[in-house]
Motif scaffolding. Sequence first.
Motif, PDB file in Angstrom:
ATOM      1  N   ASP A  56     -16.741   6.363   4.411  1.00 52.37           N
ATOM      2  CA  ASP A  56     -15.413   6.616   4.957  1.00 52.37           C
ATOM      3  C   ASP A  56     -15.102   5.633   6.084  1.00 52.37           C
ATOM      4  OD1 ASP A  56     -12.964   8.313   5.492  1.00 52.37           O
ATOM      5  OD2 ASP A  56     -14.030   8.588   7.390  1.00 52.37           O
ATOM      6  N   GLN A  57     -16.006   5.499   7.029  1.00 54.25           N
ATOM      7  CA  GLN A  57     -15.762   4.614   8.168  1.00 54.25           C
ATOM      8  C   GLN A  57     -15.710   3.154   7.744  1.00 54.25           C
ATOM      9  OE1 GLN A  57     -15.001   5.497  11.507  1.00 54.25           O
ATOM     10  NE2 GLN A  57     -14.626   7.351  10.318  1.00 54.25           N
ATOM     11  N   ALA A  58     -16.544   2.747   6.798  1.00 54.42           N
ATOM     12  CA  ALA A  58     -16.513   1.367   6.299  1.00 54.42           C
ATOM     13  C   ALA A  58     -15.187   1.063   5.605  1.00 54.42           C
ATOM     14  CB  ALA A  58     -17.683   1.113   5.352  1.00 54.42           C
ATOM     15  N   ALA A  59     -14.719   1.995   4.787  1.00 50.59           N
ATOM     16  CA  ALA A  59     -13.444   1.788   4.088  1.00 50.59           C
ATOM     17  C   ALA A  59     -12.285   1.708   5.083  1.00 50.59           C
ATOM     18  CB  ALA A  59     -13.204   2.908   3.080  1.00 50.59           C
ATOM     19  N   LYS A  60     -12.276   2.583   6.063  1.00 46.11           N
ATOM     20  CA  LYS A  60     -11.211   2.563   7.077  1.00 46.11           C
ATOM     21  C   LYS A  60     -11.255   1.273   7.893  1.00 46.11           C
ATOM     22  CE  LYS A  60     -10.981   7.597   7.618  1.00 46.11           C
ATOM     23  NZ  LYS A  60     -11.449   8.715   8.462  1.00 46.11           N
ATOM     24  N   LEU A  61     -12.444   0.830   8.225  1.00 43.69           N
ATOM     25  CA  LEU A  61     -12.601  -0.420   8.975  1.00 43.69           C
ATOM     26  C   LEU A  61     -12.066  -1.597   8.163  1.00 43.69           C
ATOM     27  CD1 LEU A  61     -13.777  -1.399  11.677  1.00 43.69           C
ATOM     28  CD2 LEU A  61     -15.918  -1.845  10.472  1.00 43.69           C
ATOM     29  N   TRP A  62     -12.408  -1.613   6.874  1.00 43.70           N
ATOM     30  CA  TRP A  62     -11.913  -2.684   5.999  1.00 43.70           C
ATOM     31  C   TRP A  62     -10.381  -2.688   5.978  1.00 43.70           C
ATOM     32  CZ3 TRP A  62      -8.696  -3.483   1.959  1.00 43.70           C
ATOM     33  CH2 TRP A  62      -8.771  -4.725   1.331  1.00 43.70           C
ATOM     34  N   VAL A  63      -9.793  -1.535   5.825  1.00 44.54           N
ATOM     35  CA  VAL A  63      -8.329  -1.429   5.782  1.00 44.54           C
ATOM     36  C   VAL A  63      -7.717  -1.928   7.090  1.00 44.54           C
ATOM     37  CG1 VAL A  63      -6.398   0.228   5.736  1.00 44.54           C
ATOM     38  CG2 VAL A  63      -8.240   0.398   4.048  1.00 44.54           C
ATOM     39  N   ARG A  64      -8.248  -1.486   8.221  1.00 48.64           N
ATOM     40  CA  ARG A  64      -7.694  -1.886   9.520  1.00 48.64           C
ATOM     41  C   ARG A  64      -7.805  -3.383   9.760  1.00 48.64           C
ATOM     42  NH1 ARG A  64     -10.055   3.139  11.224  1.00 48.64           N
ATOM     43  NH2 ARG A  64     -11.867   2.055  12.089  1.00 48.64           N
ATOM     44  N   TYR A  65      -8.860  -4.034   9.250  1.00 47.98           N
ATOM     45  CA  TYR A  65      -9.051  -5.466   9.477  1.00 47.98           C
ATOM     46  C   TYR A  65      -8.408  -6.358   8.417  1.00 47.98           C
ATOM     47  CZ  TYR A  65     -11.983  -4.838  13.523  1.00 47.98           C
ATOM     48  OH  TYR A  65     -12.438  -4.520  14.775  1.00 47.98           O
ATOM     49  N   HIS A  66      -8.108  -5.830   7.253  1.00 48.00           N
ATOM     50  CA  HIS A  66      -7.582  -6.661   6.176  1.00 48.00           C
ATOM     51  C   HIS A  66      -6.141  -6.351   5.782  1.00 48.00           C
ATOM     52  CE1 HIS A  66     -11.926  -7.295   5.698  1.00 48.00           C
ATOM     53  NE2 HIS A  66     -11.556  -8.503   5.335  1.00 48.00           N
ATOM     54  N   MET A  67      -5.560  -5.320   6.348  1.00 50.21           N
ATOM     55  CA  MET A  67      -4.188  -4.955   5.988  1.00 50.21           C
ATOM     56  C   MET A  67      -3.356  -4.749   7.251  1.00 50.21           C
ATOM     57  SD  MET A  67      -4.893  -2.212   2.872  1.00 50.21           S
ATOM     58  CE  MET A  67      -3.160  -2.063   2.446  1.00 50.21           C
ATOM     59  N   GLU A  68      -2.080  -4.948   7.102  1.00 46.24           N
ATOM     60  CA  GLU A  68      -1.132  -4.656   8.174  1.00 46.24           C
ATOM     61  C   GLU A  68      -0.666  -3.211   8.008  1.00 46.24           C
ATOM     62  OE1 GLU A  68      -0.137  -6.743  10.657  1.00 46.24           O
ATOM     63  OE2 GLU A  68      -1.574  -8.224   9.877  1.00 46.24           O
ATOM     64  N   LEU A  69      -0.375  -2.565   9.126  1.00 47.20           N
ATOM     65  CA  LEU A  69       0.142  -1.195   9.076  1.00 47.20           C
ATOM     66  C   LEU A  69       1.388  -1.157   8.194  1.00 47.20           C
ATOM     67  CD1 LEU A  69      -0.363   1.634  10.203  1.00 47.20           C
ATOM     68  CD2 LEU A  69       1.170   1.075  12.083  1.00 47.20           C
ATOM     69  N   GLY A  70       1.418  -0.258   7.235  1.00 40.35           N
ATOM     70  CA  GLY A  70       2.546  -0.133   6.308  1.00 40.35           C
ATOM     71  C   GLY A  70       2.408  -0.975   5.054  1.00 40.35           C
ATOM     72  N   GLN A  71       1.470  -1.904   5.029  1.00 44.26           N
ATOM     73  CA  GLN A  71       1.272  -2.770   3.871  1.00 44.26           C
ATOM     74  C   GLN A  71       0.693  -1.994   2.705  1.00 44.26           C
ATOM     75  OE1 GLN A  71      -1.485  -6.002   4.568  1.00 44.26           O
ATOM     76  NE2 GLN A  71      -1.332  -6.766   2.465  1.00 44.26           N
ATOM     77  N   SER A  72       1.128  -2.333   1.498  1.00 44.81           N
ATOM     78  CA  SER A  72       0.593  -1.729   0.274  1.00 44.81           C
ATOM     79  C   SER A  72       0.034  -2.815  -0.626  1.00 44.81           C
ATOM     80  CB  SER A  72       1.684  -0.970  -0.481  1.00 44.81           C
ATOM     81  OG  SER A  72       2.085   0.165   0.236  1.00 44.81           O
ATOM     82  N   ILE A  73      -1.062  -2.500  -1.283  1.00 51.11           N
ATOM     83  CA  ILE A  73      -1.663  -3.390  -2.274  1.00 51.11           C
ATOM     84  C   ILE A  73      -1.748  -2.602  -3.574  1.00 51.11           C
ATOM     85  CG2 ILE A  73      -3.700  -4.698  -2.951  1.00 51.11           C
ATOM     86  CD1 ILE A  73      -4.393  -4.941   0.065  1.00 51.11           C
ATOM     87  N   GLU A  74      -1.028  -3.071  -4.595  1.00 56.26           N
ATOM     88  CA  GLU A  74      -1.033  -2.407  -5.899  1.00 56.26           C
ATOM     89  C   GLU A  74      -2.393  -2.608  -6.558  1.00 56.26           C
ATOM     90  OE1 GLU A  74       0.618  -0.038  -8.751  1.00 56.26           O
ATOM     91  OE2 GLU A  74       1.731  -0.751  -7.018  1.00 56.26           O
ATOM     92  N   MET A  75      -3.029  -1.510  -6.929  1.00 54.63           N
ATOM     93  CA  MET A  75      -4.328  -1.582  -7.582  1.00 54.63           C
ATOM     94  C   MET A  75      -4.173  -1.436  -9.101  1.00 54.63           C
ATOM     95  SD  MET A  75      -6.180  -2.167  -5.002  1.00 54.63           S
ATOM     96  CE  MET A  75      -7.862  -1.984  -5.509  1.00 54.63           C
TER      97      MET A  75
END
Length: 152
Positions: free
Chosen positions: A13-32
């Motif tokens: 959980d913490q690793a995934a959240k860290l990845w999101v915070r460092y690789h995405m901008e707030l509000g940004q979406s990436i279509e999977m």
Amino acid sequence: MFYTLLLLVVLLDQAAKLWVRYHMELGQSIEMWDGFQLTFFENSGAMASSFEGYGTYFVIPAVGIAIWAIYLYHKGMLNSLVLRCGAGIFVGGAIGNAIDRILRGKVTDFLDFGRGISNLADHAITLGMLLILIHGFIISPMRKRKSKRITV
């Protein structure tokens, strides 16, 4: 199994959240794929943005639940694999979100299935609770019926 799953859930959980915070901008979406995307959202409330601004109050029950589950584990009261796994996963999810609330005052959400944005800890809480309910409503009654047949 209890501590292994608890720790695994917190770390993932913490690793995934860290990845999101460092690789995405707030509000940004990436279509999977169709119907699922990663969307960076910060939630200062509970799941589905309920109780917005009051998220830090959820730290107290999360810590209480963790202490209670650890106590039950050490007393031997988590007496089945399903119950130990469910409790470990549930507590791992509760601790994962509590860490965010303590350190950041809000929880990082990113799993977007089109009906709200959540995180791995939220889903761990749900899965853990499902396993606990399966134990309580299916496994435990089956054990009781089986032990009654043996003693009769």
